[in-house]
Write a protein that holds these residues in place. Sequence first.
Motif, PDB file in Angstrom:
ATOM      1  N   TYR A  61      77.108 102.081  76.510  1.00  0.00           N
ATOM      2  CA  TYR A  61      78.539 101.765  76.461  1.00  0.00           C
ATOM      3  C   TYR A  61      79.363 103.030  76.213  1.00  0.00           C
ATOM      4  O   TYR A  61      80.400 103.251  76.845  1.00  0.00           O
ATOM      5  CB  TYR A  61      78.801 100.732  75.374  1.00  0.00           C
ATOM      6  N   LEU A  62      78.888 103.869  75.318  1.00  0.00           N
ATOM      7  CA  LEU A  62      79.603 105.111  75.021  1.00  0.00           C
ATOM      8  C   LEU A  62      79.588 106.076  76.198  1.00  0.00           C
ATOM      9  O   LEU A  62      80.454 106.955  76.291  1.00  0.00           O
ATOM     10  CB  LEU A  62      78.996 105.780  73.782  1.00  0.00           C
ATOM     11  N   ASP A  63      78.630 105.919  77.093  1.00  0.00           N
ATOM     12  CA  ASP A  63      78.536 106.781  78.280  1.00  0.00           C
ATOM     13  C   ASP A  63      79.452 106.342  79.416  1.00  0.00           C
ATOM     14  O   ASP A  63      79.618 107.074  80.395  1.00  0.00           O
ATOM     15  CB  ASP A  63      77.089 106.797  78.804  1.00  0.00           C
ATOM     16  N   LEU A  64      80.022 105.153  79.315  1.00  0.00           N
ATOM     17  CA  LEU A  64      80.867 104.663  80.403  1.00  0.00           C
ATOM     18  C   LEU A  64      82.066 105.589  80.612  1.00  0.00           C
ATOM     19  O   LEU A  64      82.635 106.115  79.652  1.00  0.00           O
ATOM     20  CB  LEU A  64      81.357 103.246  80.092  1.00  0.00           C
ATOM     21  N   PRO A  65      82.468 105.798  81.877  1.00  0.00           N
ATOM     22  CA  PRO A  65      83.574 106.723  82.145  1.00  0.00           C
ATOM     23  C   PRO A  65      84.936 106.201  81.703  1.00  0.00           C
ATOM     24  O   PRO A  65      85.840 106.974  81.403  1.00  0.00           O
ATOM     25  CB  PRO A  65      83.518 106.893  83.668  1.00  0.00           C
TER      26      PRO A  65
ATOM     27  N   PRO B  83      88.546 101.210  76.953  1.00  0.00           N
ATOM     28  CA  PRO B  83      89.898 100.745  76.596  1.00  0.00           C
ATOM     29  C   PRO B  83      90.570 101.657  75.569  1.00  0.00           C
ATOM     30  O   PRO B  83      91.774 101.558  75.350  1.00  0.00           O
ATOM     31  CB  PRO B  83      89.638  99.350  76.006  1.00  0.00           C
ATOM     32  N   VAL B  84      89.780 102.545  74.950  1.00  0.00           N
ATOM     33  CA  VAL B  84      90.334 103.483  73.965  1.00  0.00           C
ATOM     34  C   VAL B  84      89.785 104.884  74.256  1.00  0.00           C
ATOM     35  O   VAL B  84      88.783 105.044  74.941  1.00  0.00           O
ATOM     36  CB  VAL B  84      89.970 103.074  72.520  1.00  0.00           C
ATOM     37  N   LYS B  85      90.456 105.887  73.719  1.00  0.00           N
ATOM     38  CA  LYS B  85      89.987 107.261  73.816  1.00  0.00           C
ATOM     39  C   LYS B  85      88.927 107.497  72.748  1.00  0.00           C
ATOM     40  O   LYS B  85      89.136 107.169  71.569  1.00  0.00           O
ATOM     41  CB  LYS B  85      91.156 108.228  73.617  1.00  0.00           C
TER      42      LYS B  85
END
Length: 296
Positions: free
Chosen positions: A237-241, A244-246
Amino acid sequence: MRKSILNPRIKVGLVIQGGTLRSIFTSGVLDAFIATKFYPFKYIIGVSGGAMCMAYYLSKQYGSTYNIMHNLATSSDFISLKNIFNEQGMINLDYLDKYAKEEYPLDLRKINRTLLNTHVETVTTSLKDGKPKYLVTNKENIYQHIKASGTLPFFTKGQQVIDGHPLMDGGLSDPIPVKRAIDMGCSELVVIRTLPKDYREEWSYFGKIGSYWHRNNEDLKHIFENESQIYNDVADYLDLPNHPVKIHQVAPEKQLETTSYSTNKKRLDADYRNGLQMGLNMVQSLKRNKISWFNQ
């Protein structure tokens, strides 16, 4: 140095992964934040060993978590493989709790002042159904929450019961609680990790032992059987480009020299210095890039 200024339209959160003694890296990152007076966060959430680091960040006590981990790493009163399956457990959290309170007591008044502008939670896992339980943390319950978030069946002594709920290590159910932070209204996050961004877990001996240990409780057996997948899902999930937040991440570039249960002080020192430098780099990067909520 002027104080950091938080844009009130942006709710900035801090997410702190656990990692047992690998959290020595986190203590370095947070000491860098303390040294640079970097306190822009309106929401902070910590897991397992990260919860203890979080507590000393809230109290602005530079070097305390480093000293605790460094001093206890070689203490047989704290960590002993021969005790893994007896009542004491391999890691004696009662001894850690006593040592921290006597030698490096938290400054509860400073914590209380920090909490005036910051909502703080500690992640635990329910021993009833294996689901994450998020505890609202304050100066009255912070020691209890640290202990609950780090309790591991058959690895640490006993279990922690809070408000009638038996609890264990939050890293089992929500190892990097970024989604919780987003659900709590954060629009920008700083995430401190104790494993490299590209690390994925293929299998876990702890999960294998845990699933057998809890073979009569389907919910707990399931969470231990899927421990690796739970971690890998949040790492993916953290790798997704697009999020919804920075998200700003601080993570070691390679595996830390310290293991979860390391007793090598030289390795602990190296990982602490690595975290300290990466924490300074993060603060300087945010300042250099003129992040809207950070001005010095």
